[in-house]
Design an enzyme around this catalytic site. Structure first.
Site, short mmCIF file in Angstrom:
data_model
loop_
_atom_site.label_atom_id
_atom_site.label_comp_id
_atom_site.label_asym_id
_atom_site.label_seq_id
_atom_site.Cartn_x
_atom_site.Cartn_y
_atom_site.Cartn_z
CE LYS A 172 69.97 40.99 88.56
NZ LYS A 172 71.40 41.49 88.60
CD GLU A 247 66.18 43.98 72.54
OE1 GLU A 247 65.13 44.57 72.25
OE2 GLU A 247 67.00 43.60 71.69
CB CYS A 281 74.81 43.27 71.95
SG CYS A 281 73.73 44.67 71.98
CD GLU A 385 77.69 37.92 72.77
OE1 GLU A 385 77.31 37.31 73.76
OE2 GLU A 385 77.11 38.93 72.33
O1 TXE Z 1 74.92 39.09 80.71
P1 TXE Z 1 74.17 38.13 81.70
P2 TXE Z 1 76.09 40.07 81.11
C1 TXE Z 1 74.69 40.37 76.15
C2 TXE Z 1 75.94 39.96 75.47
C3 TXE Z 1 76.89 39.62 76.58
C4 TXE Z 1 76.13 39.71 77.82
C5 TXE Z 1 76.97 40.46 78.79
O2 TXE Z 1 75.66 38.79 74.79
O3 TXE Z 1 77.34 38.29 76.46
O4 TXE Z 1 74.91 40.38 77.57
O5 TXE Z 1 76.20 40.95 79.81
C6 TXE Z 1 71.10 38.84 85.21
N1 TXE Z 1 67.67 35.14 86.06
N2 TXE Z 1 74.25 41.67 75.76
O6 TXE Z 1 77.29 39.25 81.32
O7 TXE Z 1 75.06 37.28 82.50
C7 TXE Z 1 72.45 39.40 85.54
O8 TXE Z 1 72.59 39.59 86.94
C8 TXE Z 1 67.50 36.47 85.90
C9 TXE Z 1 73.28 41.79 74.71
O9 TXE Z 1 75.64 40.99 82.21
O10 TXE Z 1 73.17 37.48 80.86
C10 TXE Z 1 72.42 40.71 84.77
O11 TXE Z 1 71.74 41.70 85.49
N3 TXE Z 1 68.52 37.33 85.69
C11 TXE Z 1 72.54 43.07 74.81
C12 TXE Z 1 71.64 40.33 83.52
O12 TXE Z 1 70.93 39.14 83.84
C13 TXE Z 1 69.75 36.81 85.59
C14 TXE Z 1 73.40 44.24 75.08
C15 TXE Z 1 72.52 40.04 82.32
O13 TXE Z 1 73.48 39.11 82.75
C16 TXE Z 1 70.01 35.43 85.72
C17 TXE Z 1 74.35 43.97 76.11
C18 TXE Z 1 68.90 34.58 85.97
N4 TXE Z 1 69.04 33.26 86.12
C19 TXE Z 1 74.79 42.72 76.42
N5 TXE Z 1 71.35 35.24 85.57
C20 TXE Z 1 71.61 43.43 73.67
N6 TXE Z 1 71.16 42.50 72.87
O14 TXE Z 1 71.27 44.60 73.56
C21 TXE Z 1 71.89 36.45 85.35
N7 TXE Z 1 70.94 37.41 85.38
#
Ligand code: TXE
Length: 481
Positions: A172, A247, A281, A385
């Site tokens: 997803k 991650e 990130c 962050e």
């Molecule tokens: O994250 P979200 P985002 C992190 C970075 C940033 C964030 C941005 O910290 O703040 O990611 O990406 C799904 N159960 N990194 O806003 O909201 C959601 O639909 C299961 C670090 O997208 O956490 C999406 O597909 N899944 C990274 C995914 O989780 C759920 C590199 C991420 O969403 C969910 C890039 C739930 N309850 C960004 N809620 C690294 N460390 O490499 C949401 N999702």
């Protein structure tokens, strides 16, 4: 590709409820198309398809799976222009970045794991009167959940080793960047990857994502996203004893030592701060400069930042496109306002209201890069962050002061050190609580190395053998001689 569909059991389908969510291009505010708003029923259909495909897939030879990865890499490479166009549409990032980072690494990830798989050791341990053979079995059906900043880059980083190790997949992507995930499914479908091996379910995190984490037949989860979401994922998966790789977020330090040749390094330090508008990130969002070089650094860094071209993502000379959404820009701007409230002073940039990006469409999510000085290292802006084009500058006297500030956040993902003496930089690097740290370079990646964070930046490592170990269950067979 306007409307995207799920890909379940080798068929492109809408969500069972036909519910959809809009996909917005943040560089112009237009609606690109619709995205299935899937839920637990769709996830269950995908998981059942993955279960049906598992017996045949896990008994294909390792060589066959290596060849599938090469075939996917070749097909993606032939269509790199499509990857570039779709990523730009979904994220607003500039064409140079979509080409050099997103499209390039998406292909490289599949090719790397095919190459790396060829040298996979089958460990053997001799002992008195017996030999131990370590076999790698697939986990089974794995759930891959990815964020919006590097969509296909981060999805392919998980899909390649998961397939190589004989798992079948329910993936997803972020609901904000659906297109290249569906494009990957089309590529796999076109080259004839057996149905059910790769399944794609689009939708919102709390509905589709949560259903993946909760599904009892999905036995391993590789998640990349925010720390807050990571906590929810971990709380759900842990009591089900699923294998879990997280991650998460970062608040990475860029450290400039007193012997750093600034002019030679400044472009790289600016890139480490503002690549993808700071929405990586691994970007450095806190810059610590030896007190003796601070004024010189602040003036040169600010000047270089002001040269960055922000605007039309289709222009080859653009350095920074839009942020991922107007809502995310609002969040980033709230930190700019907070910085001023916390006593910081803006050296360049500011909110889009204060310093609008000119010649961009109404409703787009552009934001100029912002540099903030004068904030204490323990301030909220310097410890939380922000994940946007905002960096804070700090000074230090001694190494002890420096490490106390650098290690003083709840994160530990990446960082970089800039110095005229690489041994000195290496020695200092070993004292930073983080997962990866570069000396006199940034985002220079050897895919064989372990990647992942400590503290609130995540649990586990992916990359090279670490990915192969995560995506397999190790079985030790001890045979009496
Ligand atoms: O994250 P979200 P985002 C992190 C970075 C940033 C964030 C941005 O910290 O703040 O990611 O990406 C799904 N159960 N990194 O806003 O909201 C959601 O639909 C299961 C670090 O997208 O956490 C999406 O597909 N899944 C990274 C995914 O989780 C759920 C590199 C991420 O969403 C969910 C890039 C739930 N309850 C960004 N809620 C690294 N460390 O490499 C949401 N999702």
């Amino acid at each position: 590709m306007a409307d995207v569909l799920n890909y379940i059991d080798g068929v492109f389908v809408a969500s069972h409820s036909n519910a959809t969510i809009p996909n917005i291009n943040p560089a112009n505010g237009t609606t690109i198309g619709s995205v299935p708003a899937s839920d637990a029923i769709d996830v269950d259909l995908a998981t059942k398809a993955a279960l049906r495909a598992l017996p045949a897939w896990k008994t294909t030879s390792f060589e066959e799976r290596i060849n599938w990865l090469y075939a996917i890499a070749d097909a993606l490479q032939e269509q790199s222009q499509t990857i570039i166009a779709l990523e730009m549409e979904d994220t607003g990032k500039p064409v140079s970045l979509a080409r050099n980072i997103d499209a390039f690494r998406s292909v490289a990830n599949f090719r790397f794991f095919a190459d790396h798989g060829k040298q996979l050791p089958e460990p053997k341990f001799e002992m008195d009167q017996a030999t131990n053979y370590v076999h790698r079995n697939p986990i089974g059906v794995v759930g891959l959940i990815t964020p919006w900043n590097l969509p296909l880059y981060l999805l392919s980083w998980k899909v390649a080793p998961a397939l190589l190790m004989g798992n079948t997949i329910v993936a997803k992507p972020s609901e904000m960047t659906p297109q290249t995930a569906t494009f990957l499914a089309k590529v796999m479908d076109d080259i004839g990857l057996p149905k059910g091996v790769f399944n794609l379910v689009h939708g919102l995190g709390p509905q589709a994502g949560q259903a993946i984490i909760e599904h009892p037949d999905i036995r391993g989860i590789s998640f990349t996203g925010g720390t807050a979401t990571g906590k929810i994922v971990a709380a759900t998966a842990a009591p089900m004893f699923k294998k879990l790789s997280l991650e998460l977020g970062g608040k990475n330090a860029t450290i400039v030592l007193d012997d750093a040749p600034l002019e030679e390094m400044m472009n790289s330090i600016v890139r480490a701060s503002f690549a993808n508008s700071g929405q990586i990130c691994l970007c450095g969002s806190r810059i610590f400069v030896d007190k003796s070089r601070y004024d010189e650094f602040a003036s040169s860094f600010t000047w270089h930042v002001e040269q960055l071209k922000v605007g039309n993502p289709h222009d080859e000379t653009t350095n920074m496109g839009s942020l991922i959404s107007v809502e995310h820009r609002d969040k980033v701007e709230s930190y700019i306002n907070l910085a001023v409230e916390e006593g910081g002073h803006i050296l360049t940039g500011g909110t889009s209201a204060q310093h609008p990006v000119t010649n961009v469409p109404e409703g787009s999510a552009f934001l100029r890069p912002t540099v903030i000085g004068g904030l204490p290292a323990h301030s909220r802006c310097a410890t939380e962050e922000i994940f946007g084009p905002v960096v804070t500058l700090h000074t230090f006297d001694t190494e002890t002061d420096l490490l106390e500030m650098v290690n003083g956040t709840n994160y530990g993902l990446a960082g970089s050190i800039w110095t005229g003496d690489k041994q000195r930089g290496h020695q200092l690097a070993t004292k930073v609580e983080t997962g990866i740290i570069w000396v006199n370079t940034w985002l220079h990646r050897d895919l064989r190395t372990p990647f992942g964070g400590v503290k609130n930046s995540g649990v586990g490592r992916e990359g090279g053998d670490w990915s192969l170990n995560f995506f397999s269950e190790l079985l030790n067979v001890c045979v009496h001689e």
